[in-house]
Design an enzyme around this catalytic site. Structure first.
Site, mmCIF file in Angstrom:
data_model
loop_
_atom_site.group_PDB
_atom_site.id
_atom_site.type_symbol
_atom_site.label_atom_id
_atom_site.label_comp_id
_atom_site.label_asym_id
_atom_site.label_seq_id
_atom_site.Cartn_x
_atom_site.Cartn_y
_atom_site.Cartn_z
ATOM 1 N N LYS A 202 -3.946 0.353 6.835
ATOM 2 C CA LYS A 202 -4.243 -0.196 5.356
ATOM 3 C C LYS A 202 -5.223 1.331 4.735
ATOM 4 O O LYS A 202 -6.278 0.484 5.151
ATOM 5 C CB LYS A 202 -4.997 -1.957 4.761
ATOM 6 N N SER A 408 3.532 -3.367 -1.036
ATOM 7 C CA SER A 408 2.207 -4.330 -1.133
ATOM 8 C C SER A 408 2.209 -5.451 -1.576
ATOM 9 O O SER A 408 3.548 -5.750 -1.771
ATOM 10 C CB SER A 408 0.692 -3.493 -1.675
#
Length: 626
Positions: A202, A408
């Site tokens: 991430k 996402s």
């Protein structure tokens, strides 16, 4: 003193009168332009027999047009002051090509791509497929230009013949990612970054906590831009009939070929089969004149431009049959934010409202959620997903159709669909969560600014100018970890996957759809039309219409669009203010600058507005063939 007051009063009265006079005159000219337009009507586009469709695409190919204030747009168009490239709706391009393929008056297409700014590979592929159908109808396609970017060349490669100006060139450099990193700058400004995240890959927050790309981010990014580059090379090579080895990927290879061409980029292009001919603009125009003949004015070849031909197509809003069953398309394009957003951005409430509208429409039997988003607010994403669940509970199947990006939060809103379809070049995954808070206690202290006081609890003392207590940071990290667990648990449940398997391919890592298909994150590869057919099949529909459910303009917005159409404002301003008026241009430039600044600030403020300050956002997903 009384004299001075009277003087200022007189000046103010004069200025106020001038302001009202100018505004009233402007309004009067706009009304005159409207009346003239209504009385005379716009000239009808005439397509002559044996004409060329000039596909002059000017701007960025998008899934959905971004809402623009009509007054702002009209003023910008009228004075030519727009700095941003215009947007071109993908469906409009495909509709024009498909209609021209069946139009006996159109015999040739001229790909005029010099002002095409950018488009993701999935959008270019949809246009390429439409161009292939045009050729299958027995019609020729020519591409000509002074210069071809990577995106432009992808479309040009479909043409029967590519010509290049003798002083032109072709620029194909592959895909890459080189974001800016701000850690040292923030350190010098004494800004403290507090980062909370889950997921090895991430990397959305890396620019704020590093001065370079982490090894994990490099591994992840190379993992999807490499196969994306392979897709581009394979498809272009197939279109052009040469080997993928023809692509130059090192300076040494390119230098050798340029030396053989004596540094002439146009000669290099023709020697290496990138183009078929070196032709001046005049010679190319003559070639088309020889093929289709002169236009009515006798100055150029018979032609109709993209926008002209688009204007001959029937408006979509008037083509809907109120009696047929429907497959509804809802477009979710842009960053996901809480609340309501205009077209071109995704608001949790506004996008959910569009899905609800489809749910409450008895004629709608299935829905395609067309996604082009790198994510954003987790709360807003869940608001949208809840409406997807409500659609399914109402017996209406939902197909998630992924465009350029569905990562996402963009994946979050897709996960609960009956099926997920994606283009082979769709960027997806990035299943991870982060939170970020910046505090300025050190910066403030260095300026002699301090925060101090009392409170009844420790919880009240948290402030950007006091820093964040370790206990508070622990609470935030716990919340982020819980959000990540909710994310992968939801995906595992909705996709019928083992939670540990989802965790293995999550961790914030980005994938191409071809890879996501192997992991079970995607069901099938295909474009929007494939998804529509799949939705109809799930709803057992044989005869149906396709409608797009969009936000409706308010009565005030409709009136403003009618009053401030760009062509009408152009006519009014041309009559009111000479083009050479430096004063008028300077004033409007200043107004435009202020407007752009306000718009940019508003956009920035609206980007990170999750009420829980937890985000599912992919900042590395915006890659196009440029």
């Amino acid at each position: 003193m009384k004299l001075i007051a009277n003087i200022f009063k007189g000046i103010w009265t004069t200025l106020n009168f001038s302001r009202r006079l100018i505004l009233n005159l402007l309004f009067l000219f706009i009304l005159i332009a409207i009346v003239i337009s209504i009385v005379s009507g716009e000239d009808q586009v005439k397509v002559e027999n044996k004409s060329v469709l000039r596909l002059n695409l000017n701007g960025i190919i998008v899934e959905q047009l971004t809402y623009v204030d009509p007054v702002e747009a009209a003023m910008s168009d009228a004075f030519g002051d727009s700095e941003e490239p215009s947007e071109i709706l993908l469906d409009d391009v495909i509709d024009v090509i498909n209609k021209a393929a069946q139009d006996d008056r159109i015999t040739v297409m001229y790909l005029d791509l010099q002002r095409l700014h950018s488009a993701h590979l999935d959008k270019l592929r949809d246009i390429k497929d439409a161009l292939a159908q045009f050729k299958a109808a027995g019609k020729k396609i020519y591409a000509h230009g002074a210069y071809y970017t990577q995106a432009q060349y992808y479309l040009a490669s479909v043409a029967d013949e590519i010509s290049l100006h003798p002083y032109g060139g072709v620029n194909i450099t592959g895909f890459g990612m080189y974001p800016l990193y701000f850690k040292e700058a923030l350190d010098k400004l004494k800004v403290t970054q507090h980062i909370f995240r889950v997921g090895t890959y991430k990397s959305a927050v890396e620019p704020y906590i590093r001065s370079d790309m982490s090894p994990e981010a490099k591994e992840s990014n190379l993992g999807w831009i490499t196969p994306l580059w392979t897709q581009y090379k394979t498809e272009v090579a197939e279109n052009r009939g040469f080997d993928v080895a023809n692509f130059d990927e090192t300076f040494a290879a390119l230098t050798d070929k340029m030396e053989a061409a004596q540094g002439d980029s146009a000669k290099y292009a023709i020697d290496n089969q990138w183009v078929d001919a070196l032709t001046t603009n005049q010679a190319f125009a003559q070639k088309l004149i020889d093929e289709v003949g002169l236009d009515a004015k006798g100055k150029s070849f018979k032609q109709v431009s993209f926008n002209q031909y688009l204007s001959t197509l029937p408006p979509k809003e008037f083509a809907e049959n109120p009696f047929t069953e429907k497959v509804a398309v809802v477009v979710a394009k842009g960053q996901i934010s809480d609340g309501k957003r205009k077209a071109g951005a995704i608001g949790g409430d506004s996008t959910a409202a569009l899905l609800k509208k489809a749910r409450l429409n008895d004629k709608v039997k299935a829905v395609v959620l067309r996604i082009d988003s790198g994510g954003g607010s987790m709360f807003a994403s869940e608001t949208i997903r809840n409406e997807v669940l409500a659609l399914k509970a109402a017996g209406k199947p939902v197909i998630a159709s992924m465009g350029s990006v569905a990562a996402s939060g963009g994946y979050w809103i897709a996960a609960s669909a009956n099926e997920i379809w994606a283009s082979p070049s769709t960027i997806t995954g990035s299943i991870g969560v982060f939170g970020m808070i910046m505090t300025f206690e050190n910066a403030a202290n260095s300026l002699g600014i301090y925060s101090d006081g009392v409170a009844t609890t420790e919880l009240k003392g948290q402030s950007p100018f006091r820093g964040i207590d370790g206990g508070y940071k622990n609470l935030i990290q716990m919340g982020v970890e819980d959000a990540y667990d909710k994310f992968i648990s939801m995906v595992a449940t909705e996709r019928n996957l083992d939670k540990s398997a989802v965790n293995d391919v999550a961790q914030g890592r980005v994938w191409l759809a071809t890879q996501a298909l192997d992991f079970g994150l995607v069901d099938k590869l295909g474009n929007k039309n494939d998804a529509i057919e799949a939705a109809a099949s799930l709803a057992n529909l044989e005869m149906y219409d396709v409608i797009t459910i969009e936000q409706t303009l308010t009565e005030q917005e409709k009136l403003m669009q009618q009053l401030f159409g760009a062509s009408m404002v152009q006519s009014a301003i041309s009559a009111l203010v000479p083009e050479q008026s430096i004063f008028a241009k300077t004033a409007l430039n200043a107004l435009d600058s202020v407007s752009n600044t306000i718009a940019l600030q508003t956009q920035m403020l609206g980007q990170l507005n999750d009420p829980n300050h937890v985000y599912t956002l992919c900042l590395v997903c915006n890659v196009s063939p440029e």
